[in-house]
Every structure is written in structure tokens, then in C-alpha cells.
Design an enzyme around this catalytic site. Structure first.
Site, PDB file in Angstrom:
ATOM      1  CB  CYS A   8      -0.981  -0.022   1.162  1.00 25.47           C
ATOM      2  SG  CYS A   8      -0.236   0.017   2.810  1.00 25.47           S
ATOM      3  CG  ASN A  11       4.294  -1.750   5.239  1.00 21.61           C
ATOM      4  OD1 ASN A  11       5.416  -2.070   5.638  1.00 21.61           O
ATOM      5  ND2 ASN A  11       3.316  -2.628   5.172  1.00 21.61           N
ATOM      6  CB  CYS A  13      -3.812   1.774   7.002  1.00 18.76           C
ATOM      7  SG  CYS A  13      -3.529   3.269   7.965  1.00 18.76           S
ATOM      8  NE  ARG A  14      -4.570   1.553   1.719  1.00 18.25           N
ATOM      9  CZ  ARG A  14      -4.388   2.307   0.641  1.00 18.25           C
ATOM     10  NH1 ARG A  14      -5.284   2.285  -0.324  1.00 18.25           N
ATOM     11  NH2 ARG A  14      -3.327   3.088   0.536  1.00 18.25           N
ATOM     12  CB  SER A  15       0.166  -3.495   2.759  1.00 16.89           C
ATOM     13  OG  SER A  15       1.013  -2.602   3.431  1.00 16.89           O
ATOM     14  CG  ASP A 122      -5.304   5.862   2.467  1.00 18.04           C
ATOM     15  OD1 ASP A 122      -5.328   5.450   3.641  1.00 18.04           O
ATOM     16  OD2 ASP A 122      -4.400   6.587   2.007  1.00 18.04           O
TER      17      ASP A 122
END
Ligand code: 4NP
Length: 154
Positions: A8, A11, A13-15, A122
Site C-alpha cells: 500500500c 505500510n 493501514c491496509r497492507s 485508504d
């Protein structure tokens, strides 16, 4: 060993969620999962506390993960690279050296054709409900992805 990298922007939140969710679904002796950000804003940091909390509420501990930046060598170190949105995709592809590198990169939601969204939103400037939505999207995509990887039909 099949190696999968989730990417993401930050690195945090999402990934890290995609990393923890996919890892929880695969045998660790056959699959290695990691994550990285295209930016260097949060190198060395733990995931965002909201990602840690939503993962924990589903029995997944991501608190030990630390942020790192995507690097060209990741094209050699990983078999599959999954990005969260179009911007991450473009940033990773911009570093690709050849068609072999490019062929490894795919947007994560493209693995499940029943998911209507094309990118993982995001959640950084959002609230807990945004993190819960990200978790649900990634849970569904990683479920499909884990089955594909186990059948090596990707
Ligand atoms: P991520 O979210 O890409 O899902 O980790 C973000 C984290 C940090 C920032 C942006 C997005 N930031 O601008 O610091």
C-alpha cells in the site's frame, strides 16, 4: 515456498492487514507473506493502532509487523505482488525492470471477481468504520486468494 508481498502507500493501514489476514489462511511452511509501502513515511513503525485493533477483534495479531518501503529487489524476492489501489499499482510498476517484474503485480481486489470495488479505500484519514470495511474487503479477497494459491492456479 511461494512468496507473496502486499503493498500500500504507508505500510501501516491496509497492507499490514492484508499481510496478517493472508498469512492466517496459509500454511507457513509453504507460503511466506510480507508487506511494504511505496512511500517511506512510516519505515520502522508498527501498524496503525486501528489496523491492530480490527485485526485483533478477528483473532489476528499484526502488532509485531514493522513498516518498510518497497524496493526493486522485491521483484526478485517475491512471486506475487498485490497492490491495494491504482496509485500503489502505478508506483510499483514504475520500478519494474522488465515484463517478468510487471507480470507479478496485480491489484488485490482483482483476485475476486465478485467484489464490486476496484481498490481498497485508504482508511488513514477515516475512522474505525473505514478500517472495518477494509478488513471485510481484504478478508474476502484473501479468502479467494488463499484458495487460488493453494491450487497454484493464479
Ligand atoms: P496505508 O495508509 O497506505 O493503507 O498504510 C496510509 C498511511 C499513511 C499515510 C497515507 C496512507 N500517510 O500519508 O502518512
Amino acid at each position: 515456498m511461494t512468496r507473496i508481498l502486499m503493498v500500500c502507500l504507508g505500510n501501516i493501514c491496509r497492507s499490514p492487514l492484508a499481510h496478517g489476514i493472508l498469512e492466517s489462511k496459509l500454511a507457513t511452511n509453504q507460503f511466506y507473506v510480507d508487506s511494504a509501502g511505496t512511500a517511506n513515511y512510516h519505515v520502522g513503525e508498527a501498524p496503525d493502532h486501528r489496523s491492530i485493533a480490527v485485526a485483533k477483534s478477528h483473532g489476528i495479531d499484526i502488532s509485531h509487523q514493522r513498516g518498510r518501503q518497497f524496493k526493486v529487489a522485491d521483484f526478485d524476492a517475491f512471486d506475487h505482488i498485490f497492490t491495494m489501489d491504482d496509485s500503489n499499482y502505478r508506483n510499483v510498476i514504475a520500478l519494474a525492470r522488465n515484463t517478468n517484474d510487471i507480470a507479478k503485480v496485480q491489484c488485490i481486489l482483482d483476485v475476486d471477481k465478485t467484489i464490486k470495488l476496484t481498490h481498497v479505500p485508504d482508511p488513514y484519514y477515516g475512522d474505525m468504520s473505514d478500517f472495518k470495511q477494509v478488513f471485510q474487503l481484504l478478508e474476502k479477497a484473501c479468502n479467494t486468494l488463499s484458495h487460488s494459491l493453494e491450487n497454484t492456479s493464479l
